[in-house]
Design an enzyme around this catalytic site. Structure first.
Site, PDB file in Angstrom:
ATOM      1  N   ARG A 177       0.855  -1.190   0.000  1.00 40.89           N
ATOM      2  CA  ARG A 177       0.000   0.000   0.000  1.00 40.89           C
ATOM      3  C   ARG A 177       0.887   1.234   0.000  1.00 40.89           C
ATOM      4  O   ARG A 177       1.912   1.257   0.690  1.00 40.89           O
ATOM      5  CB  ARG A 177      -0.897   0.006   1.253  1.00 40.89           C
ATOM      6  CG  ARG A 177      -2.001  -1.047   1.218  1.00 40.89           C
ATOM      7  CD  ARG A 177      -3.101  -0.672   0.232  1.00 40.89           C
ATOM      8  NE  ARG A 177      -3.835  -1.860  -0.193  1.00 40.89           N
ATOM      9  CZ  ARG A 177      -4.634  -1.880  -1.256  1.00 40.89           C
ATOM     10  NH1 ARG A 177      -4.787  -0.803  -2.005  1.00 40.89           N
ATOM     11  NH2 ARG A 177      -5.257  -2.976  -1.586  1.00 40.89           N
ATOM     12  N   HIS A 229       0.422  -0.397 -10.284  1.00 41.72           N
ATOM     13  CA  HIS A 229      -0.505  -1.178  -9.437  1.00 41.72           C
ATOM     14  C   HIS A 229      -0.940  -2.466 -10.155  1.00 41.72           C
ATOM     15  O   HIS A 229      -2.133  -2.679 -10.395  1.00 41.72           O
ATOM     16  CB  HIS A 229      -1.730  -0.345  -9.040  1.00 41.72           C
ATOM     17  CG  HIS A 229      -2.384  -0.882  -7.783  1.00 41.72           C
ATOM     18  ND1 HIS A 229      -2.963  -0.099  -6.827  1.00 41.72           N
ATOM     19  CD2 HIS A 229      -2.527  -2.161  -7.332  1.00 41.72           C
ATOM     20  CE1 HIS A 229      -3.451  -0.847  -5.848  1.00 41.72           C
ATOM     21  NE2 HIS A 229      -3.186  -2.111  -6.138  1.00 41.72           N
TER      22      HIS A 229
END
Lengths: 311, 311
Positions: free
Chosen positions: B226, B274
C-alpha cells in the site's frame, strides 16, 4: 604420500581457489601439494580451466585424472593428448544455484513484462494483466543437472514447463520429451525457451530458423547454455520480424562478445556477460577434493565426462 | 427465491465479471439476479470495488453482506453507513499467484543485478558474481496470505527470509518476528525489503527515515502493498544518499501516480502501475459465489474483515 596437483586456470583464479582447495583437500583427508608450477612429469592431477593456457597433456606422464572447473568441456573433450579420465564441474551448491537464479529471474522478467516499467521514459501508467504462470508454456532444452534444477524452480512457481533432452528423462511436474522425433512437439507454441544443452556436434545451431518458427508468436529466447546452440543469423532475422520478441543471451560463440556484434545494438536483445552459472570456489573446491579422494581410493569419479557423447 | 446482487465497480469491470460471476453462482447452486442497477432497498448483497462510486449504504435496508473485489479495504472499512459483514478478496489462485510472480521477479531482478544488463548503452562486458540467494537477507513486512506466499516462494529459491507481522506467525523456513519490539531486528541489515502490510493507522509511514537507516547500505525497497506504508520524502532522501540503492514501487498515495511526482524521474526508482496483485475475474468469482452460498446457509464467511483492526 603427497599428491601433486597442478592448478591450471587464469591467474586471477589462483587467488580465489588456493585457499578453498587447500582446505577441502585437508577436509577430505588428502595430503596434497597444490601448485601452479609442478613439473609436468610429477603431476598426479590437474585442476583445470579450459582458458588457462594448457592444451598439451603429453608431458604429463604420471597423470591420473583431470578435473575441469567448468561444466562445459567442449574445448577439452576432443583433445587427443588427454588419455586419462576427465571430470567436469557439476556444483549444485554454487553453479546450479546461480543458474536457477539467473534463469528464474529472466523468465519472470519476460513473463511479467518488467522492461516496460524499467524503461519507461514517457512515464506511462498503463496497468496490464499478463497471463499467470500456469498459462505460460515454457520449454527447456536440456534436462541435465542445470536444466532439471531450473525446470523444478519454474514449476515450483507454477509455470507450465516442458523439458526436452536427447535421451529419456523423468522429472516430476515437467512434461518430459526426448529425441529428435519429439523436439518439434517440445518447441511448438512455447512462449519462452531456455537452452541448457551441452555444446556437441548434434546441438550446434539446434535453435535454427525452422525451429524458431515453431514457437508462439512473440516468444522469448533465453540462452544461458552455450553460444553455438543458437543460429545467430536466424535469431536476428526472427527478432527483426517480431516473431521472437526478445532474446536474453549469456553465452556467445566469441566471448567477450565483440564490440561490433549486432547483438549489442539490437533493441530486442539483452546481453549478459557469461554470468548465469559461475563456479563458486568454496563449493567447487569440495567437489574437486571429493573426486581426488575417490580417484585415490579407486572409486568411480563423480561427473565423469563421456568422451564420445562429448559431455 | 432469487437473490439480488448489485455489482458496483468501474464500468469496464462489469464486462469482465458478469460472465464469470453468473457461472460461479450457478455452479454454487445459487439463483441470483446480478445487475448493476437493482433498487437499493431490494439488494441482498453488493459485489464491490471501492472506486465504483458507491459510498452510502444507508438506502440498502435489506443488505446482508458486502463482498469487496479488492484485498485492500482501507477506504471502506471505516464507512459508518456499512453495518453488515464485509468480506475482502483473498484470491489464492489469481491475486496471490500474481503477487508471488511480481515480488519474486523483482527480488531476483535486484538480486542478480539485471538492470546493469538491460540498460547497458556502453556495451560493457563485465562479469560480476553477486552473492547467491542463501547469502541475501530479505525481510518481508507483513505475513498475511500474500506475504506468506511470497516468503515461501523466496525460501523455495534459497533466499534467507525474515518475516515480520503485528501478531505472532509461524511459517516454515522463514525467521518470523513480530510486534513493534522486533521490528528493528527484522529490518537491521536486510538487503531487500518487501512491504506487504495492510494500510492501517499503525502502518502509515512504517518505512520511515529511522527504519530505512537500519537496512544494509545499498538495500532495495520493494513496495507492492500500500502506498502509505512508505514515508515518501524519507525514501527519496535515502535514495539520494545511496543508502537505498533502488526502490521498485507498485502502489502510491495517489494513483495513477501524478505526472509531476518525483518518483517518475528518480533514476533509482522503478514505478509499476498497481499490477502486482490484480484480482482475476475467473478465480475471484468463485470466491464471491462461495461466500454468498455461505451467507445464505448461515455459515461463517471467508476472509471476513475485522472492522476494528482495519483489514
Amino acid at each position: 604420500m603427497t599428491i601433486n596437483v597442478l592448478f591450471s586456470a587464469l591467474p586471477g583464479r589462483w587467488e580465489q581457489y588456493q585457499e578453498p582447495l587447500s582446505a577441502a583437500f585437508i577436509h577430505a583427508g588428502l595430503r596434497v601439494s597444490l601448485r601452479t608450477d609442478h613439473a609436468p612429469e610429477t603431476v598426479d592431477y590437474v585442476v583445470y580451466a579450459p582458458n588457462g593456457g594448457l592444451s598439451d597433456f603429453t608431458p604429463f606422464t604420471q597423470l591420473k585424472a583431470v578435473h575441469c572447473l567448468w561444466a562445459g568441456v567442449e574445448t577439452i573433450v576432443g583433445n587427443p593428448t588427454l588419455r586419462v579420465p576427465l571430470a567436469r564441474m557439476v556444483d549444485a551448491e554454487g553453479l546450479t544455484q546461480g543458474m536457477v537464479e539467473w534463469v528464474t529471474g529472466h523468465v519472470l522478467r519476460h513473463h511479467i513484462g518488467m522492461d516496460a516499467h524499467i524503461l519507461n521514459p514517457d512515464h506511462v501508467w498503463q496497468p496490464e494483466n499478463p497471463p499467470l504462470a500456469p498459462e505460460r508454456p515454457i520449454t527447456i532444452l536440456g534436462l541435465g543437472a542445470l536444466g532439471t534444477a531450473c525446470g523444478q524452480a519454474l514449476t515450483g512457481l507454477g509455470f507450465n514447463v516442458t523439458g526436452w533432452s536427447r535421451s529419456p528423462r523423468n522429472v516430476q511436474g515437467i512434461r518430459c520429451l526426448h529425441g529428435s522425433d519429439e523436439l518439434q512437439q517440445a518447441l511448438t507454441k512455447a512462449e519462452i525457451i531456455v537452452t541448457l544443452l551441452p555444446d556437441t556436434p548434434e546441438t550446434t545451431n539446434i535453435v535454427n530458423a525452422k525451429r524458431l518458427a515453431l514457437l508462439a508468436k512473440g516468444a522469448v529466447v533465453i540462452n544461458p547454455g552455450r553460444g553455438p546452440l543458437i543460429d545467430d543469423a536466424a535469431l536476428i532475422a526472427a527478432l527483426n520480424t517480431g516473431h521472437i520478441s526478445h532474446a536474453t543471451l549469456d553465452v556467445f560463440r566469441t566471448e567477450p562478445l565483440p564490440k561490433d556484434h549486432p547483438y549489442w545494438v539490437h533493441p530486442r536483445v539483452t546481453v549478459t556477460p557469461h554470468i548465469a552459472a559461475e563456479t563458486r570456489p568454496s563449493s567447487a573446491a569440495k567437489i574437486v577434493a571429493e573426486n581426488l579422494r575417490r580417484a585415490e581410493a579407486q572409486e568411480q569419479l563423480l561427473h565423469l565426462v563421456d568422451r564420445r557423447a562429448g559431455y
